[in-house]
Write an enzyme that holds these catalytic residues in place. Structure first.
Site, short mmCIF file in Angstrom:
data_model
loop_
_atom_site.label_atom_id
_atom_site.label_comp_id
_atom_site.label_asym_id
_atom_site.label_seq_id
_atom_site.Cartn_x
_atom_site.Cartn_y
_atom_site.Cartn_z
N PRO A 1 0.81 -1.22 0.00
CG PRO A 1 -0.35 -1.29 2.02
CD PRO A 1 0.57 -2.08 1.16
CD GLU B 1 1.61 -5.11 10.37
OE1 GLU B 1 1.60 -4.00 9.80
OE2 GLU B 1 0.59 -5.67 10.79
NE ARG C 1 -8.72 -6.19 -20.52
CZ ARG C 1 -8.98 -5.07 -21.17
NH1 ARG C 1 -8.19 -4.04 -21.06
NH2 ARG C 1 -10.06 -4.98 -21.93
CG ASP D 1 -10.69 -1.25 -22.52
OD1 ASP D 1 -11.91 -1.46 -22.64
OD2 ASP D 1 -9.83 -2.14 -22.48
N1 SAM Z 1 1.50 -2.68 7.27
C1 SAM Z 1 1.41 -2.46 5.86
C2 SAM Z 1 1.17 -1.00 5.58
O1 SAM Z 1 0.40 -0.38 6.33
O2 SAM Z 1 1.66 -0.48 4.56
C3 SAM Z 1 0.27 -3.28 5.27
C4 SAM Z 1 0.58 -4.72 5.16
S1 SAM Z 1 -0.74 -5.62 4.41
C5 SAM Z 1 -1.68 -6.12 5.78
C6 SAM Z 1 0.01 -7.11 3.88
C7 SAM Z 1 0.40 -7.17 2.43
O3 SAM Z 1 -0.75 -6.97 1.61
C8 SAM Z 1 1.39 -6.14 1.93
O4 SAM Z 1 2.72 -6.50 2.24
C9 SAM Z 1 1.13 -6.15 0.44
O5 SAM Z 1 1.77 -7.24 -0.18
C10 SAM Z 1 -0.37 -6.40 0.38
N2 SAM Z 1 -1.18 -5.18 0.18
C11 SAM Z 1 -2.06 -4.65 1.04
N3 SAM Z 1 -2.67 -3.57 0.55
C12 SAM Z 1 -2.16 -3.40 -0.70
C13 SAM Z 1 -2.38 -2.43 -1.72
N4 SAM Z 1 -3.24 -1.42 -1.55
N5 SAM Z 1 -1.69 -2.54 -2.85
C14 SAM Z 1 -0.80 -3.54 -3.04
N6 SAM Z 1 -0.54 -4.49 -2.10
C15 SAM Z 1 -1.21 -4.42 -0.94
#
Ligand code: SAM
Length: 230
Positions: free
Chosen positions: A85, A112, A154, A169
């Site tokens: 994220p 995490e 795609r 698109d």
């Molecule tokens: N503690 C992290 C933070 O707040 O940035 C979030 C960890 S999340 C619970 C666990 C995993 O989900 C991340 O390491 C990532 O691989 C994935 N993930 C969660 N949200 C995501 C998003 N919006 N985009 C891409 N990957 C995401």
């Protein structure tokens, strides 16, 4: 294109064997391999996580299993994509750029996230992209990888039956900029008292194209003014 996905839940990626991406794999436009991170652990419990330095809640994915797995998969042409994220936002432009690359490796985090030294280490060897699919937090990177792989696949030449559909698109680059697609309709011409816009029944292709662009511009201005720079 070759895609490798590393995860502790290989079954999570099963939907990629269906539909458009599944067909692309069958037709050898794309090869997809899913790897279990736990195959590169060394203890009896196949441990991939540990407590965070500095304290705090949750667990962090240890660098060793990632290093062992990535060392086997990456080569000079690889792009390592780490869903998170806190990454740069994924969009159609990034999908277009990645669609022409020979090898993508997705490292799906859980808990995490992955120890930050993994990205730091591989940045010296290959292109590393830390990428977010949106401003919300998922439980793991698998769904994010599926989203990105479907958007990228795609756009690989020969994957879509009708290339025009990608050109028209939402978010595709056009002479009018990147717009949302306007409304679409099919038969019957009247459904529950609702008709189809007259121009679409006219057979006048120039007028239809004009109407479609006007609709796309209007929808974009209302729903996504950020796309037009406003
Ligand atoms: N503690 C992290 C933070 O707040 O940035 C979030 C960890 S999340 C619970 C666990 C995993 O989900 C991340 O390491 C990532 O691989 C994935 N993930 C969660 N949200 C995501 C998003 N919006 N985009 C891409 N990957 C995401």
């Amino acid at each position: 294109m070759k895609i490798d996905v590393i995860t502790i839940f290989p079954q999570y990626l099963a939907p990629l064997r269906l539909s458009l991406v599944g067909k692309a794999i069958e037709n050898q436009k794309l090869s997809l391999d899913v790897h279990d991170l736990r195959d590169h652990t060394t203890d009896l419990h196949r441990t991939v996580d540990d407590t965070p330095y500095g304290g705090g809640p949750g667990m962090v994915m240890m660098p060793e299993p990632w290093g062992a797995t990535l060392d086997e998969l990456l080569n000079n042409d690889s792009i390592l994509i780490i869903p998170t994220p806190s990454g740069v936002k994924f969009d159609q432009e990034m999908a277009e750029q990645l669609a022409s690359k020979p090898h993508l490796v997705f490292a799906c985090g859980r808990y995490e996230g992955i120890d930050a030294r993994v990205a730091q280490y591989y940045e010296k060897k290959v292109t590393v992209l830390e990428v977010s699919i949106g401003d919300y937090v998922l439980a793991g990177g698998e769904v994010a990888a599926i989203v990105m792989i479907e958007a990228i696949a795609r756009l690989i030449p020969g994957v879509l039956g009708n290339w025009d559909s990608a050109v028209n698109d939402s978010f595709a680059e056009t002479e009018h900029g990147r717009l949302l697609e306007g409304p679409v309709y099919t038969k019957p011409a009247v459904w529950r008292g609702l008709g189809v816009p007259e121009v679409l029944l006219s057979g006048n292709h120039a007028e239809i194209a004009k109407w479609q662009i006007a609709q796309a511009k209007q929808r974009t201005a209302i729903r996504r003014p950020d796309l037009t720079g406003e």
